[in-house]
Write an enzyme that holds these catalytic residues in place. Structure first.
Site, PDB file in Angstrom:
ATOM      1  N   CYS A 114       0.821  -1.224   0.000  1.00  0.00           N
ATOM      2  CA  CYS A 114       0.000   0.000   0.000  1.00  0.00           C
ATOM      3  C   CYS A 114       0.856   1.276   0.000  1.00  0.00           C
ATOM      4  O   CYS A 114       0.348   2.352  -0.314  1.00  0.00           O
ATOM      5  CB  CYS A 114      -0.932   0.024   1.202  1.00  0.00           C
ATOM      6  SG  CYS A 114      -2.151  -1.285   1.113  1.00  0.00           S
ATOM      7  N   HIS A 251      -3.155   7.516   1.970  1.00  0.00           N
ATOM      8  CA  HIS A 251      -3.549   6.192   1.486  1.00  0.00           C
ATOM      9  C   HIS A 251      -4.929   5.908   2.058  1.00  0.00           C
ATOM     10  O   HIS A 251      -5.196   6.140   3.232  1.00  0.00           O
ATOM     11  CB  HIS A 251      -2.534   5.149   1.959  1.00  0.00           C
ATOM     12  CG  HIS A 251      -2.999   3.746   1.749  1.00  0.00           C
ATOM     13  ND1 HIS A 251      -3.507   3.316   0.553  1.00  0.00           N
ATOM     14  CD2 HIS A 251      -3.069   2.683   2.590  1.00  0.00           C
ATOM     15  CE1 HIS A 251      -3.861   2.047   0.660  1.00  0.00           C
ATOM     16  NE2 HIS A 251      -3.605   1.644   1.889  1.00  0.00           N
ATOM     17  N   ASN A 281      -9.952   0.060  -0.191  1.00  0.00           N
ATOM     18  CA  ASN A 281      -8.486   0.138  -0.166  1.00  0.00           C
ATOM     19  C   ASN A 281      -7.953  -0.464  -1.470  1.00  0.00           C
ATOM     20  O   ASN A 281      -8.024  -1.669  -1.667  1.00  0.00           O
ATOM     21  CB  ASN A 281      -7.970  -0.633   1.052  1.00  0.00           C
ATOM     22  CG  ASN A 281      -6.447  -0.594   1.176  1.00  0.00           C
ATOM     23  OD1 ASN A 281      -5.760  -0.196   0.245  1.00  0.00           O
ATOM     24  ND2 ASN A 281      -5.946  -1.016   2.325  1.00  0.00           N
TER      25      ASN A 281
END
Ligand code: ACO
Length: 324
Positions: A114, A251, A281
């Site tokens: 990520c 993020h 996500n």
């Protein structure tokens, strides 16, 4: 003269299929209400059968080129941040290079889960600063749905697919924090935290792709601490403070992590870009997707000071401060 890497264009692509939270109610013991309140996610996009990470990355790159008013021949290099490559090799970046019809330059992947887009951005900035490239396509692209165990309610509801792209270009700056472009960055990793978030397969272990395993609760607490720390490090290196930031583009893992980090930094949520409700996500794609959406909505404008920060498997985390 200081060689800076400025943002010249941004674009994104989301697969057609939108998956609402209710989809998971038939698969596991969960509810739309739990997912919304614990993560902020309302829906996410899933790639169609046969749709690959490189195909989505090509579409995002084409959108960024159009946004910049550039052609493929103007680009010197491509960096793709992804955890879900089409194949173990060659790199997804070289497939994107081919997909765009680019016949020169160089292309490679960056893997920091990520945090991948932040790591890719810092690498691209270094290549531009050292004169190895003038224009770089930096892409975050994921088909994360392919790594999900659809019987594990603690992970399957959280992730989505998509791609975002940004074009960095060399620009003559003055060396002050008034310059446009990337002003400072901070990268970190700590392999001791491997078991907090990992995939239980790979070419040299099981010979399979594996599925995501996550200790979400531990990771949650670690994320808020680390993200605040790295944001402050980057801002400090740039000679700036929390109050100078126009936009945080975090993020997009969980609205509670995003709010917790903004609160610790004293930044009101009106100055935070949030897309987690619509995208879930999307791992390395989440920051460029959010940047692209924010610019297209007229939020981030030229001259704004933007802070991006991310944490992911590794653990790996970092941040970038840039003037748009
Ligand atoms: N539906 C209903 N209940 C659920 C679900 C679900 N989908 N998932 C878990 N639960 C249950 C748990 O089993 C637990 O039940 P129990 O109390 O009976 O044991 C309860 O809900 C609470 O679980 P927690 O894990 O404590 O819930 P939490 O509030 O921490 O939220 C979440 C979980 C959303 C995963 C959160 O911890 C989180 O977002 N963590 C961080 C994720 C992250 O930052 N990832 C970063 C990078 S991702 C990457 O690198 C790929």
């Amino acid at each position: 003269m200081t060689r800076r890497a400025i943002v010249r264009g941004v674009g994104h692509y989301l697969p057609e299929r939108i998956v609402p939270n209710s989809f998971f109610e038939d698969l596991v013991d969960t509810s739309d209400e739990w997912i919304r309140t614990r993560s902020g996610i309302e829906r996410r996009h899933f790639a169609a059968e046969g749709e690959t990470t490189s195909q989505m990355a090509v579409k995002a790159a084409q959108a960024a080129l159009e946004n910049a008013g550039m052609q493929v021949k103007d680009i010197d290099a491509i960096i793709v941040a992804t955890t879900t490559p089409d194949l173990t090799f060659p790199s997804t970046a070289t497939m994107v290079q081919h997909g765009l019809g680019m016949e020169r330059g160089f292309a490679f992947d960056v893997q920091a889960v990520c945090a991948g887009f932040v790591f890719a951005l810092v690498n691209a900035n270094a290549l531009i600063a050292t004169g190895q490239a003038n224009r770089i396509l930096v892409i975050g692209a994921e088909t994360f749905s392919r790594l999900l165990d659809m019987t594990d309610r603690s992970t399957c509801v959280l992730f989505g697919d998509g791609a975002g792209a940004l074009i960095l270009e060399a620009h003559a700056g003055t060396g002050t924090n008034e310059d446009r472009g990337i002003l400072a960055s901070d990268l970190n990793s700590d392999g001791r935290d491997r078991d907090m978030l990992f995939v239980d397969g790979g070419p040299s272990t099981t010979g399979t792709t594996g599925v995501v395993k996550m200790l979400g609760n531990q990771l949650f607490r670690r994320a808020v601490e680390r993200l605040t720390e790295t944001a402050r490090h980057s801002l400090g290196k740039a000679g700036l403070s929390d109050n100078d930031i126009d936009w945080i583009v975090p993020h997009q893992a969980n609205i509670r992590i995003i709010k917790g980090t903004a609160k610790k930094m004293g930044i009101p949520m009106e100055r935070v870009i949030v897309t987690v409700q619509d995208h879930g996500n999307t791992s390395a794609a989440s920051i460029p997707l959010a940047l692209s959406v924010a610019q297209s909505e007229g939020k981030i404008k030229r001259g704004d000071l933007v802070l991006t920060e991310a944490i992911g498997g590794g653990l790996a985390w970092g941040s970038v401060v840039l003037r748009w």
